[in-house]
Design a protein around this motif. Structure first.
Motif, PDB file in Angstrom:
ATOM      1  N   ALA A   1       0.833  -1.202   0.000  1.00 19.09           N
ATOM      2  CA  ALA A   1       0.000   0.000   0.000  1.00 19.09           C
ATOM      3  C   ALA A   1       0.866   1.250   0.000  1.00 19.09           C
ATOM      4  O   ALA A   1       0.526   2.266   0.610  1.00 19.09           O
ATOM      5  N   ALA A   2       1.992   1.186  -0.714  1.00 19.25           N
ATOM      6  CA  ALA A   2       2.919   2.316  -0.770  1.00 19.25           C
ATOM      7  C   ALA A   2       2.214   3.593  -1.206  1.00 19.25           C
ATOM      8  O   ALA A   2       2.498   4.679  -0.691  1.00 19.25           O
ATOM      9  N   GLN A   3       1.288   3.469  -2.160  1.00 18.11           N
ATOM     10  CA  GLN A   3       0.579   4.634  -2.686  1.00 18.11           C
ATOM     11  C   GLN A   3      -0.774   4.859  -2.000  1.00 18.11           C
ATOM     12  O   GLN A   3      -1.493   5.790  -2.361  1.00 18.11           O
ATOM     13  N   GLY A   4      -1.099   4.030  -1.019  1.00 18.39           N
ATOM     14  CA  GLY A   4      -2.476   3.989  -0.548  1.00 18.39           C
ATOM     15  C   GLY A   4      -2.778   4.595   0.797  1.00 18.39           C
ATOM     16  O   GLY A   4      -3.910   4.460   1.280  1.00 18.39           O
ATOM     17  N   PHE A   5      -1.818   5.288   1.423  1.00 23.94           N
ATOM     18  CA  PHE A   5      -2.127   5.799   2.752  1.00 23.94           C
ATOM     19  C   PHE A   5      -3.213   6.870   2.652  1.00 23.94           C
ATOM     20  O   PHE A   5      -3.109   7.824   1.883  1.00 23.94           O
ATOM     21  N   GLY A   6      -4.252   6.722   3.454  1.00 24.21           N
ATOM     22  CA  GLY A   6      -5.375   7.645   3.442  1.00 24.21           C
ATOM     23  C   GLY A   6      -6.563   7.140   2.654  1.00 24.21           C
ATOM     24  O   GLY A   6      -7.664   7.660   2.786  1.00 24.21           O
TER      25      GLY A   6
END
Length: 393
Positions: free
Chosen positions: A171-176
């Motif tokens: 989830a490298a791009q998925g925080f939030g």
């Protein structure tokens, strides 16, 4: 056009050659004050006050069994790979359209990487292709969440649970981003976030491991690996006088200064996400009105996106290159993305058997990413839309 180009003003001191850069990191108001406070207290090692504060915030946000702040998302994935004690004879299935760390973190254990095709509607792992690639050797499925969207976790988890396979969320791009009100990184056995300077929430360089299991052995192994292969946690808690070497491990944790920056970013998360949503919504409205010959890739109805960027598919690779060149001439930095990993020199050298991955091969070079960030304002959105209109003719 009228108004003030916020991104241009911010980038005057950054050395960017674009009036509208692809990314400008969000800078929370309290960052400088928190860094100064960290320097004053002087406890700059991992486990300092801001490290503990940021880690506690993230644990509350995810409701995870365990959270570890790391020096990168790659480090978080490596901890997961080491904890699962992978090695020769094990297979790890990885979507071919992802950053190479999704594979290298597991390959370094000696496990074999098996590449999986993607669904072009989302650019994420295709569960139908995944089902054909499972075998008795499969130990892990890596689910990469792309561009603020969410992989089809329901289908992926159903396949994994039926065979006792671990799922690790990249989830490298998925925080939030939320899926049915649940944060990414909390669906698989492990989740991994990036807080690199290119991400929605950043501290320059950093990441986090999210542990979503109550398996005592795995939890103890995570602790030992994070403690550089020792039982130093027992010494810290007063249960032992001397620490000993107990497992493999390394120095994976985040420092206090990065944690101070991250604490400020966590506290400003709602403001950050709201700003990105406004920009993305204005872009989508404008693109729909213009009826452009490109197809934006939207998150599904169950997902509240963090709008990491705006991915869109053109009709051909040539159109994608022409669009990017056209926008850059107007001072707007648009970009393509990953070359599928199975086409890379490394994958070819390792002779990984994967067969044709037709969707990835026919899609990756048609993808264009449009900028979305908190330094953008209405002027910047208008800039992008006018550029798209001019390109489309």
């Amino acid at each position: 056009m009228s108004g003030r180009n916020t991104a241009t003003q911010i980038l005057k001191t950054s050395g960017s050659s674009y009036a509208l850069p692809f990314h400008v990191p969000h800078r929370a108001r309290r960052q400088a004050a928190y860094v100064a406070e960290a320097l004053r207290h002087g406890h700059l090692r991992p486990d300092g006050p801001f490290f503990q504060r940021a880690q506690a915030w993230l644990a509350d946000h995810t409701a995870a069994e365990r959270v570890v702040l790391t020096n990168s998302c790659t480090a978080a994935l490596e901890i997961a790979a080491l904890t699962l004690e992978l090695g020769p004879g094990d297979d790890v299935i990885v979507p071919t359209f992802t950053f190479c760390a999704s594979a290298t973190a597991f390959e370094r254990t000696g496990a074999r990487i098996v590449f999986c095709d993607i669904d072009p509607a989302s650019m994420m792992l295709d569960p139908a292709d995944l089902a054909h690639r499972l075998s008795d050797r499969t130990r892990v499925i890596v689910a990469t969440h792309y561009g603020g969207g969410v992989a089809d976790m329901e289908a992926i988890l159903a396949l994994a649970r039926s065979r006792g396979i671990h799922v690790v969320e990249d989830a490298a791009q998925g925080f939030g981003t939320l899926r049915n009100d649940r944060p990414l990184g909390t669906f698989g056995t492990f989740g991994a976030f990036s807080f690199h300077d290119t991400k929605v929430v950043s501290c320059g360089q950093g990441g986090a491991l999210i542990v979503n299991t109550d398996d005592r052995k795995l939890l103890e192994l995570v602790t030992s690996i994070v403690e550089r292969g020792t039982d130093f946690a027992l010494v810290r808690s007063g249960k032992k006088a001397f620490y000993e070497w107990t497992s493999t491990g390394s120095s994976f944790q985040m420092g206090e200064l990065e944690a101070a920056i991250l604490t400020a970013e966590f506290e400003a998360l709602d403001e950050n996400l709201a700003a990105r949503k406004r920009v993305a919504a204005a872009l989508m409205r404008g693109m729909e009105t213009l009826a452009l010959p490109i197809m934006p890739i939207h998150a599904d109805a169950q997902t509240v996106s963090n709008f990491h960027f705006m991915p869109a598919l053109t009709r051909s690779a040539r159109e994608a290159k022409d669009l990017i060149a056209s926008q850059r001439k107007r001072g707007i930095d648009c970009r393509q993305h990953y070359v599928p990993l199975h086409l890379s020199p490394r994958a070819k050298a390792m002779s990984y058997g994967h067969g044709a991955l037709l969707e990835a091969e026919s899609t990756w070079d048609r993808l264009v990413r449009l900028p979305v960030h908190t330094a953008m304002d209405a002027y910047d959105v208008e800039m992008v839309l006018e550029g798209l209109k001019a390109w489309a003719g």
